[in-house]
Design a protein around this motif. Structure first.
Motif, short mmCIF file in Angstrom:
data_model
loop_
_atom_site.label_atom_id
_atom_site.label_comp_id
_atom_site.label_asym_id
_atom_site.label_seq_id
_atom_site.Cartn_x
_atom_site.Cartn_y
_atom_site.Cartn_z
N TYR A 51 -24.22 53.60 117.98
CA TYR A 51 -24.82 54.91 118.24
C TYR A 51 -24.37 55.89 117.17
O TYR A 51 -23.21 55.88 116.75
CB TYR A 51 -24.38 55.43 119.62
CG TYR A 51 -24.60 56.92 119.76
CD1 TYR A 51 -25.88 57.43 119.95
CD2 TYR A 51 -23.54 57.81 119.68
CE1 TYR A 51 -26.09 58.80 120.07
CE2 TYR A 51 -23.74 59.17 119.80
CZ TYR A 51 -25.01 59.67 120.00
OH TYR A 51 -25.21 61.01 120.09
N GLN A 52 -25.30 56.73 116.71
CA GLN A 52 -24.95 57.77 115.74
C GLN A 52 -25.64 59.07 116.10
O GLN A 52 -26.80 59.08 116.48
CB GLN A 52 -25.35 57.35 114.33
CG GLN A 52 -25.13 58.46 113.28
CD GLN A 52 -25.44 58.01 111.87
OE1 GLN A 52 -24.85 57.06 111.37
NE2 GLN A 52 -26.38 58.69 111.22
N GLY A 53 -24.91 60.18 115.98
CA GLY A 53 -25.47 61.50 116.14
C GLY A 53 -24.98 62.40 115.03
O GLY A 53 -23.86 62.25 114.55
N ILE A 54 -25.83 63.33 114.58
CA ILE A 54 -25.46 64.20 113.47
C ILE A 54 -25.82 65.65 113.80
O ILE A 54 -26.68 65.91 114.66
CB ILE A 54 -26.14 63.79 112.16
CG1 ILE A 54 -27.67 63.96 112.25
CG2 ILE A 54 -25.79 62.35 111.77
CD1 ILE A 54 -28.38 63.74 110.93
N THR A 55 -25.12 66.56 113.12
CA THR A 55 -25.43 67.98 113.21
C THR A 55 -25.14 68.61 111.86
O THR A 55 -24.29 68.10 111.10
CB THR A 55 -24.58 68.65 114.32
OG1 THR A 55 -25.07 69.96 114.59
CG2 THR A 55 -23.12 68.74 113.92
N PRO A 56 -25.83 69.69 111.50
CA PRO A 56 -25.56 70.32 110.20
C PRO A 56 -24.15 70.90 110.15
O PRO A 56 -23.57 71.27 111.17
CB PRO A 56 -26.61 71.45 110.14
CG PRO A 56 -27.67 71.06 111.10
CD PRO A 56 -26.97 70.31 112.19
N LEU A 57 -23.58 70.95 108.94
CA LEU A 57 -22.29 71.60 108.73
C LEU A 57 -22.46 73.10 108.88
O LEU A 57 -23.27 73.72 108.19
CB LEU A 57 -21.74 71.27 107.34
CG LEU A 57 -21.34 69.82 107.09
CD1 LEU A 57 -21.00 69.61 105.62
CD2 LEU A 57 -20.16 69.43 107.96
N ALA A 58 -21.72 73.68 109.79
CA ALA A 58 -21.83 75.12 110.03
C ALA A 58 -20.62 75.57 110.84
O ALA A 58 -19.93 74.77 111.47
CB ALA A 58 -23.12 75.46 110.79
N GLY A 59 -20.34 76.87 110.82
CA GLY A 59 -19.34 77.43 111.71
C GLY A 59 -18.01 77.76 111.08
O GLY A 59 -17.16 78.36 111.73
N GLY A 60 -17.76 77.39 109.85
CA GLY A 60 -16.55 77.82 109.18
C GLY A 60 -15.36 76.89 109.26
O GLY A 60 -14.30 77.17 108.70
N SER A 61 -15.48 75.76 109.95
CA SER A 61 -14.39 74.79 110.03
C SER A 61 -14.96 73.46 110.51
O SER A 61 -16.06 73.41 111.09
CB SER A 61 -13.29 75.25 110.99
OG SER A 61 -13.75 75.25 112.33
N LEU A 62 -14.21 72.39 110.29
CA LEU A 62 -14.65 71.09 110.79
C LEU A 62 -14.64 71.05 112.31
O LEU A 62 -15.48 70.42 112.94
CB LEU A 62 -13.76 69.99 110.23
CG LEU A 62 -13.82 69.79 108.71
CD1 LEU A 62 -12.86 68.70 108.28
CD2 LEU A 62 -15.24 69.45 108.25
N SER A 63 -13.67 71.75 112.93
CA SER A 63 -13.63 71.78 114.40
C SER A 63 -14.85 72.51 114.95
O SER A 63 -15.39 72.11 116.00
CB SER A 63 -12.34 72.44 114.89
OG SER A 63 -12.22 73.76 114.41
N ALA A 64 -15.31 73.56 114.27
CA ALA A 64 -16.53 74.25 114.70
C ALA A 64 -17.74 73.33 114.57
O ALA A 64 -18.65 73.36 115.41
CB ALA A 64 -16.74 75.52 113.89
N GLY A 67 -19.89 72.00 101.13
CA GLY A 67 -21.17 72.68 101.01
C GLY A 67 -22.16 72.27 102.07
O GLY A 67 -21.78 71.81 103.16
N GLU A 68 -23.42 72.42 101.76
CA GLU A 68 -24.48 72.02 102.68
C GLU A 68 -24.40 70.53 102.96
O GLU A 68 -24.17 69.72 102.06
CB GLU A 68 -25.84 72.36 102.07
CG GLU A 68 -27.03 71.99 102.93
CD GLU A 68 -28.35 72.26 102.23
OE1 GLU A 68 -29.40 71.87 102.78
OE2 GLU A 68 -28.33 72.84 101.12
N GLY A 69 -24.57 70.17 104.21
CA GLY A 69 -24.49 68.75 104.54
C GLY A 69 -24.53 68.53 106.03
O GLY A 69 -25.07 69.35 106.78
N SER A 123 -21.47 66.09 102.16
CA SER A 123 -21.83 67.44 101.73
C SER A 123 -22.19 67.46 100.26
O SER A 123 -21.87 66.54 99.50
CB SER A 123 -20.70 68.42 102.02
OG SER A 123 -19.91 68.68 100.87
N LYS A 124 -22.83 68.55 99.86
CA LYS A 124 -23.16 68.79 98.46
C LYS A 124 -22.11 69.64 97.77
O LYS A 124 -22.29 70.04 96.63
CB LYS A 124 -24.53 69.48 98.37
CG LYS A 124 -25.68 68.66 98.92
CD LYS A 124 -26.99 69.41 98.84
CE LYS A 124 -28.13 68.58 99.42
NZ LYS A 124 -29.43 69.31 99.37
N GLY A 125 -21.01 69.91 98.45
CA GLY A 125 -19.95 70.74 97.90
C GLY A 125 -18.98 69.94 97.06
O GLY A 125 -19.19 68.76 96.75
#
Length: 328
Positions: A138-151, A121-123, A77-79
């Motif tokens: 294997y690798q998969g990624i998704t943007p950081l969103a939803g208010g928690s790491l579990s989200a 932050g954004e990441g 993240s950029k945070g």
């Protein structure tokens, strides 16, 4: 409930299945694992909470995979919290414990008094699976969103794997009478039964972020909604324990869903670093490069960020131009 039975469920992951709704899940309790991870660094409380949450997610996800070597979770993240990395190593023999390690890097001056996830932050959130020699990671990624790491993890499974997934987690510092303050964590993972292993799809995850609700309809949707309503009734103390065994918790939450449990998997803090691995990582460097890494005391040193191990090496013995030294 006896003290022995309480301790027996610490640092374990219990697999289960809900036959009536075609769901699978895991219940995890972490205690000593978190102590081993967090005592390596003097993290601020917000960072400790993020590392604890990430370790708990790693334990839950790692146990769902037919894993031969390593699962890694990573946040970049950029945070203020720049990175969180965790590894889950599958047991090499039946009856042995899986191993978990975790580490975070952060900018202390940028931390705020806000919630732990506010420090991120954004990441992106990434899951990597490495089955060992002779296989393609294997690798998969998704943007950081939803208010928690579990989200973020839920979004990852919906977006990249098209698997409806739900996490209910609790973690914090325990203040049990007669026991020193320490971190405990507990949680439940629910997932629609996958159609393939380890994950159902291998998509790039581009476009709008999906949620579990976008992936189910009809009878599957009814089952998913019903089981999630039941999970919403869980309390933090039931998740963390130690007074409620996971088996009792599953009966309390899902008795009408016909829960079926399997053998619990023990987990512990562990690290795979070694002097041999340090030497291997330095083997790509020339003698000139090694000279630049050499301290004023004439040594090449390395520290493991996961476990704190310190390695002190003779610069002549490392790199691809290393001198062959007997007894070095």
């Amino acid at each position: 409930m006896t003290l022995g039975s309480k301790i027996a469920w610490d640092d374990t992951v219990l697999p289960f299945q809900l036959d009536a709704s075609d769901m699978r899940g895991r219940v995890a309790r972490l205690d000593g694992v978190l102590d081993g991870i967090l005592k390596q660094h003097d993290y601020p409380t917000q960072v400790e909470a993020l590392v604890a949450e990430m370790a708990l997610l790693t334990a839950l996800i790692g146990q769902t995979i037919d894993l031969r070597w390593k699962l890694s979770l990573q946040v970049q993240s950029k945070g203020a919290v720049r990175m969180i990395a965790t590894d889950y190593y599958a047991p090499q023999e039946d009856g042995r414990a899986a191993q978990i390690r975790a580490y975070s890097s952060f900018d202390a001056e940028r931390l705020t008094d806000g919630a732990p996830f506010d420090q991120v932050g954004e990441g992106y959130f990434a899951i990597m699976i490495d089955q060992g020699n002779g296989t393609q990671p294997y690798q998969g990624i998704t943007p950081l969103a939803g208010g928690s790491l579990s989200a973020c993890a839920e979004a990852y499974f919906a977006q990249s794997e098209q698997l409806p997934t739900r996490f209910s987690l609790s973690f914090g510092k325990s203040t049990e009478p007669g026991v020193g303050e320490h971190w405990r964590a507990g949680g439940i993972m629910l997932q629609s039964m996958p159609k393939a292993s380890p994950f159902a799809a291998k998509q790039d995850g581009e476009g709008d972020i999906l949620t579990a609700a976008d992936l189910v309809d009809g009878e599957d949707g009814d089952n998913w909604n019903r089981v999630n309503i039941l999970l919403d009734t869980v309390e933090d103390l039931e998740l963390i324990g130690p007074s409620v065994p996971p088996t009792d918790l599953l009966v309390r939450l899902f008795h009408e869903e016909q829960p079926r449990v399997y053998d619990a998997q023990s987990v512990r803090f562990g690290c795979t670093c070694s002097e041999e691995r340090v030497r291997q990582s330095l083997s790509i460097y020339s003698a000139r490069d090694i000279k630049k890494m050499t301290t004023e005391d004439g040594r090449v040193t390395a520290d493991c960020q996961f476990c704190g191990a310190h390695y002190d090496l003779d610069p002549k013995s490392v790199g691809f131009e290393a001198e062959q030294q007997s007894g070095a």
